[in-house]
Design an enzyme around this catalytic site. Structure first.
Site, PDB file in Angstrom:
ATOM      1  N   ASN A 179      43.400  20.419  63.054  1.00 15.68           N
ATOM      2  CA  ASN A 179      43.787  19.284  62.235  1.00 15.68           C
ATOM      3  C   ASN A 179      42.914  19.137  60.996  1.00 15.68           C
ATOM      4  O   ASN A 179      43.038  18.160  60.263  1.00 15.68           O
ATOM      5  CB  ASN A 179      43.736  17.992  63.053  1.00 15.68           C
ATOM      6  CG  ASN A 179      44.846  17.935  64.081  1.00 15.68           C
ATOM      7  OD1 ASN A 179      46.024  17.906  63.732  1.00 15.68           O
ATOM      8  ND2 ASN A 179      44.492  17.939  65.351  1.00 15.68           N
ATOM      9  N   GLY A 238      56.871  10.538  67.484  1.00 23.50           N
ATOM     10  CA  GLY A 238      56.200  10.963  68.704  1.00 23.50           C
ATOM     11  C   GLY A 238      56.661  12.316  69.202  1.00 23.50           C
ATOM     12  O   GLY A 238      57.671  12.863  68.755  1.00 23.50           O
ATOM     13  N   THR A 239      55.905  12.858  70.156  1.00 22.66           N
ATOM     14  CA  THR A 239      56.169  14.212  70.654  1.00 22.66           C
ATOM     15  C   THR A 239      57.486  14.299  71.413  1.00 22.66           C
ATOM     16  O   THR A 239      58.201  15.306  71.324  1.00 22.66           O
ATOM     17  CB  THR A 239      55.018  14.674  71.553  1.00 22.66           C
ATOM     18  OG1 THR A 239      54.774  13.675  72.560  1.00 22.66           O
ATOM     19  CG2 THR A 239      53.746  14.893  70.739  1.00 22.66           C
ATOM     20  N   ALA A 242      30.938  61.802  41.512  1.00 23.03           N
ATOM     21  CA  ALA A 242      30.608  60.407  41.211  1.00 23.03           C
ATOM     22  C   ALA A 242      31.172  59.985  39.864  1.00 23.03           C
ATOM     23  O   ALA A 242      31.143  60.738  38.896  1.00 23.03           O
ATOM     24  CB  ALA A 242      29.095  60.232  41.218  1.00 23.03           C
ATOM     25  N   GLU A 279      48.290   8.512  78.178  1.00 23.16           N
ATOM     26  CA  GLU A 279      47.658   8.696  76.878  1.00 23.16           C
ATOM     27  C   GLU A 279      46.334   7.940  76.854  1.00 23.16           C
ATOM     28  O   GLU A 279      46.183   6.896  77.510  1.00 23.16           O
ATOM     29  CB  GLU A 279      48.576   8.189  75.766  1.00 23.16           C
ATOM     30  CG  GLU A 279      49.857   8.979  75.612  1.00 23.16           C
ATOM     31  CD  GLU A 279      49.615  10.397  75.141  1.00 23.16           C
ATOM     32  OE1 GLU A 279      48.680  10.617  74.342  1.00 23.16           O
ATOM     33  OE2 GLU A 279      50.359  11.295  75.572  1.00 23.16           O
ATOM     34  N   ARG A 312      35.102  68.471  26.589  1.00 21.53           N
ATOM     35  CA  ARG A 312      33.946  67.771  26.038  1.00 21.53           C
ATOM     36  C   ARG A 312      33.444  68.577  24.843  1.00 21.53           C
ATOM     37  O   ARG A 312      33.604  69.802  24.794  1.00 21.53           O
ATOM     38  CB  ARG A 312      32.839  67.608  27.079  1.00 21.53           C
ATOM     39  CG  ARG A 312      32.302  68.882  27.673  1.00 21.53           C
ATOM     40  CD  ARG A 312      31.406  68.599  28.855  1.00 21.53           C
ATOM     41  NE  ARG A 312      30.802  69.819  29.385  1.00 21.53           N
ATOM     42  CZ  ARG A 312      30.451  69.986  30.636  1.00 21.53           C
ATOM     43  NH1 ARG A 312      30.631  69.008  31.503  1.00 21.53           N
ATOM     44  NH2 ARG A 312      29.905  71.118  31.049  1.00 21.53           N
ATOM     45  N   GLY A 347      52.680  24.117  67.029  1.00 25.23           N
ATOM     46  CA  GLY A 347      52.378  25.056  65.959  1.00 25.23           C
ATOM     47  C   GLY A 347      50.936  25.047  65.513  1.00 25.23           C
ATOM     48  O   GLY A 347      50.460  26.024  64.928  1.00 25.23           O
ATOM     49  N   LYS A 385      43.280  53.027  46.460  1.00 25.29           N
ATOM     50  CA  LYS A 385      44.486  52.221  46.601  1.00 25.29           C
ATOM     51  C   LYS A 385      45.687  53.147  46.511  1.00 25.29           C
ATOM     52  O   LYS A 385      45.814  53.928  45.570  1.00 25.29           O
ATOM     53  CB  LYS A 385      44.543  51.164  45.495  1.00 25.29           C
ATOM     54  CG  LYS A 385      45.694  50.170  45.581  1.00 25.29           C
ATOM     55  CD  LYS A 385      46.969  50.617  44.904  1.00 25.29           C
ATOM     56  CE  LYS A 385      46.828  50.892  43.441  1.00 25.29           C
ATOM     57  NZ  LYS A 385      48.132  51.300  42.813  1.00 25.29           N
ATOM     58  N   HIS A 444      30.780  58.665  45.987  1.00 24.21           N
ATOM     59  CA  HIS A 444      30.209  57.493  45.337  1.00 24.21           C
ATOM     60  C   HIS A 444      30.845  57.176  43.989  1.00 24.21           C
ATOM     61  O   HIS A 444      31.290  58.052  43.275  1.00 24.21           O
ATOM     62  CB  HIS A 444      28.685  57.624  45.132  1.00 24.21           C
ATOM     63  CG  HIS A 444      28.156  59.007  45.186  1.00 24.21           C
ATOM     64  ND1 HIS A 444      27.246  59.415  46.126  1.00 24.21           N
ATOM     65  CD2 HIS A 444      28.417  60.102  44.438  1.00 24.21           C
ATOM     66  CE1 HIS A 444      26.964  60.692  45.953  1.00 24.21           C
ATOM     67  NE2 HIS A 444      27.655  61.126  44.941  1.00 24.21           N
TER      68      HIS A 444
END
Length: 432
Positions: free
Chosen positions: A212, A63-64, A348, A140, A408, A87, A319, A331
């Site tokens: 709960n 119990g509490t 891009a 209660e 290239r 909590g 990141k 883009h």
């Protein structure tokens, strides 16, 4: 919760429920904070110990009142006010906690202050029978009469009690009730039997909503988000479709920020004044400068820093990367472990190739540099200020300032080749 994770560690707005409560308590500068643990104690202890919070074990759940009694040793020698919280009731504000303590220390000096609320459906909550804020009886639901169950003032379970009274009263609490438990609210009636009064103050049902189940967790999350959205708009931000924006517990939004629909914030985000966040962007652990622009469909991951008036456009991910003032990647780009100088333009399809399968490496792009579309910058590499990287290049060595880098093959054109190829293949397919 049907979960391997302890109930009180399930998150609301990216922070465990228990730590929401701990943060609100910390704002009161308490002398001591104690968390009473039971099953799953290892998880809870690991969550609170970095905050300097003590724990006390309730080995049996009786119990509490029994739970609170377990904190007696941890509060040995403490002479002051004790605030009792739960909590799985994470949204109680510091202001409400302070109001409870203020009422405890009012002129009439109640033994205890109970936080009450009036839900739409009182259901199985314990009831408080009171007149002019003074408690006549607490009961209660299981032990209440039909007349008492008709009362809509309910007990949240939260209390403020002087330490000198708390444990002495708890020692007198019995378990002669329908559940065979030691109820915390019984201390109010024990004090009343001694001729000492207790008081109730009220708050809204949302603030004392408990969790709960997963469904109740979602409900508390929704209530938190609704309140945070309202606060953001009151503080000067524009939310085009507020119900679609999801904040984290620590999101900081400046004035005149515009947030379009379906923007999601993870923890650790600060947005400067006048920034524009387009729809369907996901932002976490990022610092967005004043008047910067993000998205739509952008992803900012931890360590992303955007300078003033910089731009991250659609389908761009960054990141651990810093964009200088006015720099832009409009883009289809990935910038990881990178430093981009002011005014640089990232074309891009550009990728900073920052990982070799074992280690991460950094890419540095100087001020005013121009990176052509579909380029791969293989880190570690530095592109000098004002340099230009031609479209389609794979850069594996540093490029000096103001230089042009082209990687290239030479374009070759063979007149008529395509027509001859199609004719030959068409004939082959026809079996000729």
């Amino acid at each position: 919760m049907k979960s391997d994770l302890h109930k009180v560690l399930h998150p609301i707005a990216g922070r465990p429920m228990l730590l929401h409560l701990a943060a609100s308590v910390a704002a009161l500068d308490p002398a001591r904070t104690v968390v009473v643990t039971g099953a799953g104690r290892d998880q809870v202890e690991a969550a609170v110990s970095p905050l300097g919070i003590a724990t006390a074990l309730q080995a049996e759940q009786l119990g509490t009142g029994h739970a609170v009694a377990q904190a007696e040793a941890a509060l040995a020698g403490f002479d002051g006010d004790v605030l009792i919280l739960y909590g799985d009731v994470p949204l109680v504000s510091s202001q409400t906690m302070r109001a409870m303590l203020d009422r405890l220390n009012a002129e009439d000096a109640p033994v205890a202050v109970v936080l009450g609320f009036r839900p739409t459906d009182a259901g199985a909550y314990g009831r408080i029978i009171a007149e002019d804020g003074v408690i006549a009886k607490m009961v209660e639901f299981k032990d209440a009469t039909p007349a008492e169950r008709a009362v809509d003032l309910c007990n949240s379970g939260l209390m403020a009690v002087r330490s000198a009274d708390l444990f002495a009263l708890l020692a007198r609490v019995g378990n002669d009730n329908a559940a065979g438990e030691y109820y915390l609210p019984d201390i109010v009636m024990l004090a009343a039997a001694d001729g000492r009064r207790s008081a109730v103050i009220e708050t809204g049902a949302t603030e004392v909503a408990g969790v709960n189940s997963r469904g109740e967790l979602a409900g508390v999350e929704a209530a938190w988000q609704q309140q945070r959205r309202a606060q953001a708009m009151a503080d000067g931000a524009t939310l085009i479709a507020p119900e679609t924006v999801w904040f984290a517990h620590d999101t900081v939004i400046g004035r005149d920020v515009v947030i379009e629909p379906n923007v999601v914030f993870g923890p650790g985000v600060t947005v400067g004044d006048g920034a524009l966040l387009h729809a369907f962007s996901h932002i976490e652990g990022a610092l967005i400068g004043a008047k910067a622009e993000v998205g739509p469909f952008a992803r900012l991951r931890p360590g992303a820093v955007m300078g003033e008036k910089s731009k991250i456009g659609n389908f761009v991910e960054i990141k651990k990367a810093v964009l200088g003032a006015g720099a832009k990647a409009s883009h289809l780009t990935y910038l990881g472990d990178a430093e981009v100088g002011a005014g640089a333009n990232i074309g891009a399809g550009t990728i900073t190739c920052n990982y070799d399968g074992f280690f991460k490496y950094k890419t540095i792009i100087g001020e005013g540099a121009f990176i052509g579309s579909n380029s791969a910058l293989v880190a570690p590499v530095t592109i000098g200020a004002g340099a230009i990287v031609g479209a389609g290049s794979v850069i594996t060595a540093d490029v000096e300032a103001d230089a042009l880098a082209l990687v290239r093959p030479q374009q070759v054109s063979k007149p008529g080749w395509a027509k001859r190829f199609r004719d030959a293949m068409t004939a082959k397919k026809a079996g000729k």
